[in-house]
Scaffold this motif. Structure first.
Motif, mmCIF file in Angstrom:
data_model
loop_
_atom_site.group_PDB
_atom_site.id
_atom_site.type_symbol
_atom_site.label_atom_id
_atom_site.label_comp_id
_atom_site.label_asym_id
_atom_site.label_seq_id
_atom_site.Cartn_x
_atom_site.Cartn_y
_atom_site.Cartn_z
ATOM 1 N N ALA A 116 -52.388 -66.693 54.442
ATOM 2 C CA ALA A 116 -51.278 -67.365 55.112
ATOM 3 C C ALA A 116 -51.829 -68.168 56.284
ATOM 4 O O ALA A 116 -52.849 -67.806 56.878
ATOM 5 C CB ALA A 116 -50.237 -66.352 55.605
ATOM 6 N N PRO A 117 -51.161 -69.256 56.623
ATOM 7 C CA PRO A 117 -51.631 -70.058 57.756
ATOM 8 C C PRO A 117 -51.366 -69.349 59.083
ATOM 9 O O PRO A 117 -50.394 -68.600 59.218
ATOM 10 C CB PRO A 117 -50.814 -71.344 57.639
ATOM 11 C CG PRO A 117 -49.577 -70.943 56.897
ATOM 12 C CD PRO A 117 -49.986 -69.857 55.960
ATOM 13 N N PHE A 118 -52.225 -69.606 60.053
ATOM 14 C CA PHE A 118 -52.091 -69.033 61.387
ATOM 15 C C PHE A 118 -52.015 -70.178 62.398
ATOM 16 O O PHE A 118 -52.925 -71.016 62.461
ATOM 17 C CB PHE A 118 -53.277 -68.112 61.704
ATOM 18 C CG PHE A 118 -53.351 -66.895 60.826
ATOM 19 C CD1 PHE A 118 -52.598 -65.770 61.115
ATOM 20 C CD2 PHE A 118 -54.153 -66.881 59.701
ATOM 21 C CE1 PHE A 118 -52.643 -64.651 60.307
ATOM 22 C CE2 PHE A 118 -54.211 -65.759 58.882
ATOM 23 C CZ PHE A 118 -53.452 -64.646 59.187
ATOM 24 N N ALA A 136 -54.313 -81.120 66.084
ATOM 25 C CA ALA A 136 -55.532 -80.986 65.291
ATOM 26 C C ALA A 136 -55.618 -79.609 64.635
ATOM 27 O O ALA A 136 -56.010 -79.487 63.464
ATOM 28 C CB ALA A 136 -56.753 -81.235 66.170
ATOM 29 N N GLU A 137 -55.241 -78.556 65.369
ATOM 30 C CA GLU A 137 -55.261 -77.206 64.803
ATOM 31 C C GLU A 137 -54.228 -77.071 63.682
ATOM 32 O O GLU A 137 -54.475 -76.415 62.662
ATOM 33 C CB GLU A 137 -54.984 -76.178 65.895
ATOM 34 C CG GLU A 137 -56.073 -76.057 66.947
ATOM 35 C CD GLU A 137 -57.367 -75.511 66.357
ATOM 36 O OE1 GLU A 137 -57.313 -74.818 65.319
ATOM 37 O OE2 GLU A 137 -58.426 -75.783 66.933
ATOM 38 N N ILE A 138 -53.066 -77.702 63.873
ATOM 39 C CA ILE A 138 -52.045 -77.638 62.820
ATOM 40 C C ILE A 138 -52.541 -78.341 61.560
ATOM 41 O O ILE A 138 -52.351 -77.848 60.432
ATOM 42 C CB ILE A 138 -50.733 -78.271 63.324
ATOM 43 C CG1 ILE A 138 -50.140 -77.429 64.456
ATOM 44 C CG2 ILE A 138 -49.722 -78.393 62.183
ATOM 45 C CD1 ILE A 138 -48.925 -78.051 65.100
ATOM 46 N N ARG A 139 -53.187 -79.473 61.728
ATOM 47 C CA ARG A 139 -53.680 -80.204 60.559
ATOM 48 C C ARG A 139 -54.773 -79.414 59.833
ATOM 49 O O ARG A 139 -54.914 -79.524 58.608
ATOM 50 C CB ARG A 139 -54.192 -81.572 60.988
ATOM 51 C CG ARG A 139 -53.086 -82.496 61.510
ATOM 52 C CD ARG A 139 -53.578 -83.907 61.666
ATOM 53 N NE ARG A 139 -52.586 -84.752 62.309
ATOM 54 C CZ ARG A 139 -51.539 -85.307 61.698
ATOM 55 N NH1 ARG A 139 -51.358 -85.090 60.397
ATOM 56 N NH2 ARG A 139 -50.688 -86.067 62.359
ATOM 57 N N GLN A 141 -54.823 -76.171 59.452
ATOM 58 C CA GLN A 141 -54.109 -75.200 58.619
ATOM 59 C C GLN A 141 -53.397 -75.884 57.451
ATOM 60 O O GLN A 141 -53.353 -75.351 56.337
ATOM 61 C CB GLN A 141 -53.094 -74.423 59.467
ATOM 62 C CG GLN A 141 -53.710 -73.582 60.570
ATOM 63 C CD GLN A 141 -54.608 -72.492 60.021
ATOM 64 O OE1 GLN A 141 -54.339 -71.896 58.989
ATOM 65 N NE2 GLN A 141 -55.703 -72.230 60.726
ATOM 66 N N LEU A 142 -52.852 -77.080 57.707
ATOM 67 C CA LEU A 142 -52.174 -77.796 56.621
ATOM 68 C C LEU A 142 -53.157 -78.276 55.566
ATOM 69 O O LEU A 142 -52.776 -78.472 54.397
ATOM 70 C CB LEU A 142 -51.393 -78.982 57.195
ATOM 71 C CG LEU A 142 -50.168 -78.628 58.043
ATOM 72 C CD1 LEU A 142 -49.544 -79.882 58.611
ATOM 73 C CD2 LEU A 142 -49.148 -77.848 57.223
ATOM 74 N N ALA A 143 -54.425 -78.480 55.957
ATOM 75 C CA ALA A 143 -55.431 -78.846 54.962
ATOM 76 C C ALA A 143 -55.681 -77.694 53.991
ATOM 77 O O ALA A 143 -55.961 -77.911 52.811
ATOM 78 C CB ALA A 143 -56.724 -79.248 55.663
ATOM 79 N N ARG A 144 -55.588 -76.461 54.485
ATOM 80 C CA ARG A 144 -55.750 -75.288 53.626
ATOM 81 C C ARG A 144 -54.465 -74.943 52.888
ATOM 82 O O ARG A 144 -54.497 -74.431 51.772
ATOM 83 C CB ARG A 144 -56.196 -74.089 54.465
ATOM 84 C CG ARG A 144 -57.550 -74.241 55.136
ATOM 85 C CD ARG A 144 -57.872 -73.009 55.945
ATOM 86 N NE ARG A 144 -57.791 -71.805 55.103
ATOM 87 C CZ ARG A 144 -57.707 -70.566 55.598
ATOM 88 N NH1 ARG A 144 -57.664 -70.377 56.903
ATOM 89 N NH2 ARG A 144 -57.651 -69.537 54.775
#
Length: 411
Positions: A116-118, A136-139, A141-144
Motif C-alpha cells: 500500500a502507498p505511504f 515529489a513524495e506523492i509522485r 508513491q503514485l509511480a508505484r
C-alpha cells in the motif's frame, strides 16, 4: 520373483515419505528469517537422533536381541540426553508455536501484508511548508501505485490550497475521474472537493454548480446524486460572494443606559423572527429549490408549532420522504420527527405508531427499527411527559421570616 512387488512397494513408500518430508522442510526453510540457524538445528537433531539410534541398536544386538535391564537403562539414558539436547535446540521454535495464536491477534501472524502507498513523508513535508517536496513524495508513491485515490486527492489539495493552482488541481481531479475501478463514493467526494475550491479560491459559483451537476449526471438514482442535489439547493450565489468581499456593518439599536447602576435587572432580549415572514420566504425558496430538505423541514415545524396545522406539516414531511435516492438515516430522522409532531401537537398515539411502524417495515433488522420498536412501547409515557404540568399559585407570605426574633423575645 515374488519379492519384487514388495520391494518396489517399499521403495515407492520410501520415496513418497522422503518427498513429503523434503517438501515440508523446503516450505519451512523458505518462511524462516534465519535459514542458516535453522539448517544447523536440523543437523544437530539428525546427529543426536542418529547417535541415539546407534546406541540403542548396538546394545540390543549385543545382548542377543534381548532387552535386559542394563540395555533398558542405557537406552533410556541415551533417549533422555537426546531429548534434553533437542529441547534446548528447539526451545525458541516450540515457544513460538505455542504463543503464535495469541501473538497473531496483535501482529497479524504470517499473513502477508498487501502493499500500500505511504504518504506520511508527504504529509510531514506539507506541514513544514515544503509543498514541492511533498508533491515529489506523492509522485513517487503514485509511480508505484498509479491512480491511487488518496494520493491523487492529496496532490490536488496541495495544488489548490497551498500553491493556489486551481487549474492544476482541476486537471488532477479530471485524471482521477478516468482512473480504472473508480468508486462512486470516491468520485463524488473528489468532485465535491473541486466544487469547494471553485467557490473558495475561484469565487466561481457557476463552475461549482456545473461540477455538482456532474455528480448527478454520472451517478443518477444514487445517494451521491441526492446529496449533490441538496448541496445545489444551498449553493452560494454571486450576490452572496459579493457581500462577503465587502465589510458587513451591523446597525445597533437604542438600548438602556447605565444598566449596571439600576436596581432592577435589565432584560435584554434578542430580536425574534416573525414566523409568518419566515414561512413566506421558505415557500418562495422552495418554489425555486423544491429539493431543499432543510428548508422544507423548517417550514413543516413552523406549520406545526406556529400555525397549529399538523396536516400541512405532515404534508411537507411526506414530500421529503417521497424524494428519490433518500438516505436511510435521513428517512428515519423525518419519520421520527413526524411521530414527534403527532405526539406533541395532537396527542395522536395511533398516528405516531403508524409513523414508527414505517421505520420498522422500511428498514427491518436494523438499529433504527429496534429504536422505533422500543419507542412504540413507551409512547404513552412520552405523551405524559409532554403534557404541561399544572401551575400552582403560591399565596402571600411574610417576608424576612428568618430574620425575625422568636415569640416572647423583646429588645
Amino acid at each position: 520373483m515374488n519379492w519384487l512387488p514388495a520391494k518396489i512397494s517399499g521403495v515407492l513408500e520410501l520415496v513418497l515419505c522422503a518427498g513429503i518430508i523434503g517438501w515440508i522442510l523446503y516450505r519451512w526453510l523458505k518462511k524462516s528469517d534465519e535459514r542458516g540457524r535453522l539448517i544447523s538445528k536440523w543437523a544437530i537433531s539428525a546427529v543426536m537422533v542418529g547417535i541415539t539410534w546407534h546406541i540403542a541398536d548396538s546394545r540390543i544386538a549385543g545382548s542377543g536381541g534381548g532387552f535386559d535391564m542394563a540395555t533398558a537403562v542405557i537406552v533410556a539414558i541415551s533417549c533422555a540426553i537426546c531429548g534434553v539436547v533437542l529441547g534446548l535446540t528447539w526451545a525458541s521454535n516450540i515457544a513460538e508455536v505455542l504463543g503464535k495464536p495469541l501473538a497473531s491477534l496483535y501482529d497479524g501472524g504470517d499473513a502477508e501484508v498487501a502493499p500500500a502507498p505511504f504518504y506520511s513523508i508527504a504529509e510531514a513535508r506539507r506541514k513544514q511548508g515544503k509543498y514541492l517536496e511533498s508533491i515529489a513524495e506523492i509522485r513517487k508513491q503514485l509511480a508505484r501505485f498509479p491512480g491511487d485515490f488518496a494520493g491523487m486527492l492529496m496532490l490536488a489539495e496541495i495544488q489548490a490550497e497551498n500553491l493556489n493552482d486551481l487549474p492544476g488541481a482541476q486537471a488532477t481531479i479530471e485524471r482521477l475521474l478516468t482512473a480504472p475501478e473508480r468508486k462512486p463514493v470516491n468520485i463524488a467526494l473528489a468532485l465535491n472537493r473541486l466544487a469547494d475550491w471553485q467557490l473558495k479560491f475561484g469565487q466561481d459559483p457557476d463552475s461549482a454548480r456545473e461540477t455538482l451537476e456532474r455528480v448527478i449526471g454520472m451517478f443518477p438514482q444514487t445517494e451521491q446524486a441526492y446529496l449533490a442535489g441538496q448541496r445545489l439547493a444551498h449553493l452560494t450565489t454571486p450576490e452572496m460572494l459579493a457581500e462577503q468581499s465587502q465589510p458587513h456593518r451591523i446597525k445597533l439599536g437604542q438600548y438602556q443606559e447605565n444598566i449596571g447602576l439600576r436596581r432592577e435587572s435589565a432584560t435584554v432580549r434578542a430580536p425574534t423572527e416573525d414566523p409568518a415572514s419566515v414561512a413566506l420566504n421558505l415557500v418562495r425558496h422552495l418554489e425555486q429549490q423544491p429539493q431543499d430538505g432543510e428548508a422544507r423541514e423548517r417550514l413543516a415545524l413552523i406549520y406545526a408549532e406556529h400555525y397549529q396545522r399538523l396536516d400541512m406539516a405532515a404534508d411537507q414531511l411526506e414530500v421529503l420522504l417521497a424524494q428519490p435516492n433518500l438516505p436511510a438515516r435521513q428517512a428515519v430522522l423525518w419519520l421520527n420527527l413526524l411521530a414527534d409532531l403527532h405526539v406533541k401537537h395532537a396527542g395522536d398515539l395511533a398516528a405516531a405508531r403508524q409513523a414508527l411502524q414505517r421505520v420498522i417495515e422500511s428498514y427491518p433488522r436494523s438499529a433504527a427499527a429496534e429504536n422505533a420498536n422500543h419507542r412504540m412501547a413507551h409512547l404513552q409515557l412520552e405523551l405524559r411527559s409532554k403534557k404541561e404540568s399544572p401551575v400552582v399559585k403560591l399565596g402571600s407570605y411574610e417576608q424576612n421570616l428568618g430574620l425575625k426574633r422568636g415569640p416572647g423575645v423583646t429588645d
